[in-house]
Design an enzyme around this catalytic site. Structure first.
Site, short mmCIF file in Angstrom:
data_model
loop_
_atom_site.label_atom_id
_atom_site.label_comp_id
_atom_site.label_asym_id
_atom_site.label_seq_id
_atom_site.Cartn_x
_atom_site.Cartn_y
_atom_site.Cartn_z
N ASP A 67 0.98 -1.13 -0.13
CA ASP A 67 0.03 -0.10 -0.17
C ASP A 67 0.74 1.20 0.16
O ASP A 67 1.94 1.35 0.45
CB ASP A 67 -0.84 -0.11 1.35
N GLY A 68 0.44 2.25 -0.40
CA GLY A 68 1.11 3.73 -0.48
C GLY A 68 1.50 4.08 -1.81
O GLY A 68 2.22 5.18 -1.92
N HIS A 127 2.14 3.17 -9.10
CA HIS A 127 1.97 1.81 -9.39
C HIS A 127 3.05 1.43 -10.23
O HIS A 127 3.31 0.16 -9.82
CB HIS A 127 0.66 1.90 -10.22
N LEU A 161 9.85 -21.05 -4.86
CA LEU A 161 8.64 -20.09 -4.07
C LEU A 161 7.52 -20.36 -4.98
O LEU A 161 7.28 -20.32 -6.15
CB LEU A 161 9.33 -18.61 -4.29
N GLU A 200 0.82 -13.17 12.44
CA GLU A 200 1.78 -11.97 12.98
C GLU A 200 1.63 -10.90 12.02
O GLU A 200 1.81 -11.13 10.82
CB GLU A 200 3.20 -12.28 13.35
C1 IPE Z 1 -5.47 -2.67 -0.08
O1 IPE Z 1 -5.26 -1.05 -0.19
C2 IPE Z 1 -5.42 -3.33 -1.66
C3 IPE Z 1 -4.23 -3.48 -2.12
C4 IPE Z 1 -3.31 -2.87 -1.51
C5 IPE Z 1 -4.13 -4.20 -3.12
P1 IPE Z 1 -6.46 0.13 -0.45
O2 IPE Z 1 -5.68 1.32 -0.44
O3 IPE Z 1 -7.30 -0.44 -1.53
O4 IPE Z 1 -7.19 -0.30 0.92
P2 IPE Z 1 -7.96 1.01 1.71
O5 IPE Z 1 -8.69 1.74 0.99
O6 IPE Z 1 -6.78 2.07 2.19
O7 IPE Z 1 -8.27 0.23 2.87
C1 IPE Z 2 -1.58 0.02 -3.23
O1 IPE Z 2 -1.32 1.63 -3.46
C2 IPE Z 2 -1.88 -0.26 -4.70
C3 IPE Z 2 -3.37 -0.68 -5.05
C4 IPE Z 2 -4.19 -0.50 -4.09
C5 IPE Z 2 -3.60 -1.00 -6.18
P1 IPE Z 2 -2.73 2.75 -3.45
O2 IPE Z 2 -3.05 3.04 -5.00
O3 IPE Z 2 -3.81 2.25 -2.49
O4 IPE Z 2 -1.86 3.86 -2.78
P2 IPE Z 2 -2.46 4.93 -1.80
O5 IPE Z 2 -3.09 4.20 -0.73
O6 IPE Z 2 -3.58 5.62 -2.46
O7 IPE Z 2 -1.39 6.19 -1.07
MG MG Z 3 -4.09 2.51 -0.56
#
Ligand code: IPE
Ligand code: IPE
Ligand code: MG
Length: 243
Positions: A12-13, A29, A123, A199
């Site tokens: 995420d992020g 991405h 893996l 965990e």
């Molecule tokens: C969870 O992240 C899904 C993935 C990392 C693929 P999101 O960014 O979609 O989740 P929320 O909306 O913060 O809960």
């Molecule tokens: C995770 O990053 C990737 C996917 C959910 C596809 P995000 O796209 O959720 O990035 P943020 O959370 O908005 O920073």
């Molecule tokens: Mg996100």
């Protein structure tokens, strides 16, 4: 050091990372995909047996169309470029999630990678794609109900192992360690059943900045955890109650 048999990562992020750089979310991405590639290789070389990467959730379909289609194309391109490397590294690739929603060209690329790596014994790499745990559980319930209706099993025979084997993750063992980057501390519909005794490791690092060193930190933290699974450890001092 105790290594987890199965690591699951909520990557995420990406969007926030791009925003900090004043670039479009898709830039994040693309960088995120490069990071995933490195972490996959690193896990493979460390001898991790199973790695599940949360790449796209059922809820992510509600993002703007442009972002969704770019994410799908990034994935297609990744698979086209990487499959040969996966085979070289003896990595077996598979997916969990609702494939009926995946665009045909992406589904085709997925099929090819799955097929090309089917004989690999290193893996076990799983992409959770168009994946939602509630949907997965709902489908498992539907399958089991159909088997009951067909007279194949009795309701009293439904136990945890029957449910387990009806889930899309079967036969991969439950994740020992779930990592989530970007500071969020939630599961966002990921592996709800399977995470019962996982965990959790949360880090503020945004996924595009995540490195092998951060993975090492997570693995070190994991090896320090005392997993009790509801029991007491042998050296716990259990005081007797005197009447
Ligand atoms: C969870 O992240 C899904 C993935 C990392 C693929 P999101 O960014 O979609 O989740 P929320 O909306 O913060 O809960
Ligand atoms: C995770 O990053 C990737 C996917 C959910 C596809 P995000 O796209 O959720 O990035 P943020 O959370 O908005 O920073
Ligand atoms: Mg996100």
């Amino acid at each position: 050091m105790t290594l987890p048999k199965h690591i699951a990562i909520i990557m995420d992020g990406n969007g926030r990372w791009a925003q900090l750089k004043r670039r479009p979310r898709t830039f994040g991405h693309i960088k995120g995909t490069r990071v995933a590639k490195k972490i996959i290789t690193d896990c493979s070389r460390r001898g991790i047996k199973n790695l599940t990467l949360y790449a796209f959730s059922t809820e992510n379909w509600f993002r703007p169309q442009a972002e969704v289609s770019l994410l799908m194309q990034i994935l297609r391109r990744y698979l086209k470029r990487e499959t040969e490397n996966l085979v070289k590294e003896n990595i077996r690739f598979s997916v969990i999630g609702d494939m009926s929603r995946i665009p045909a060209d992406v589904a085709e690329a997925i099929g090819k990678s799955v097929e090309a790596t089917a004989q690999c014994t290193g893996l076990n790499l799983v992409f959770a794609l168009s994946y939602g745990s509630r949907q997965e559980i709902t489908e498992a319930v539907r399958d089991i109900a159909a088997r009951v209706a067909a007279g194949e099993i009795n309701p009293e025979d439904i136990d945890e192992s029957v449910i387990n084997s009806a889930l899309s993750t079967y036969p991969t063992p439950d994740p020992d360690l779930i990592i989530r980057t970007s500071g969020e501390q939630r599961l966002s519909n990921f592996l709800l059943w399977q995470a019962a005794y996982s965990e959790f490791y949360f880090t503020d690092v945004l996924w595009p900045n995540f490195t092998e060193c951060h993975l090492e930190e997570a693995l070190n933290a994991f090896s320090m955890r005392q997993r009790r699974f509801g029991k007491v450890t042998a050296n716990d001092n259990v005081e007797k109650l005197s009447n």
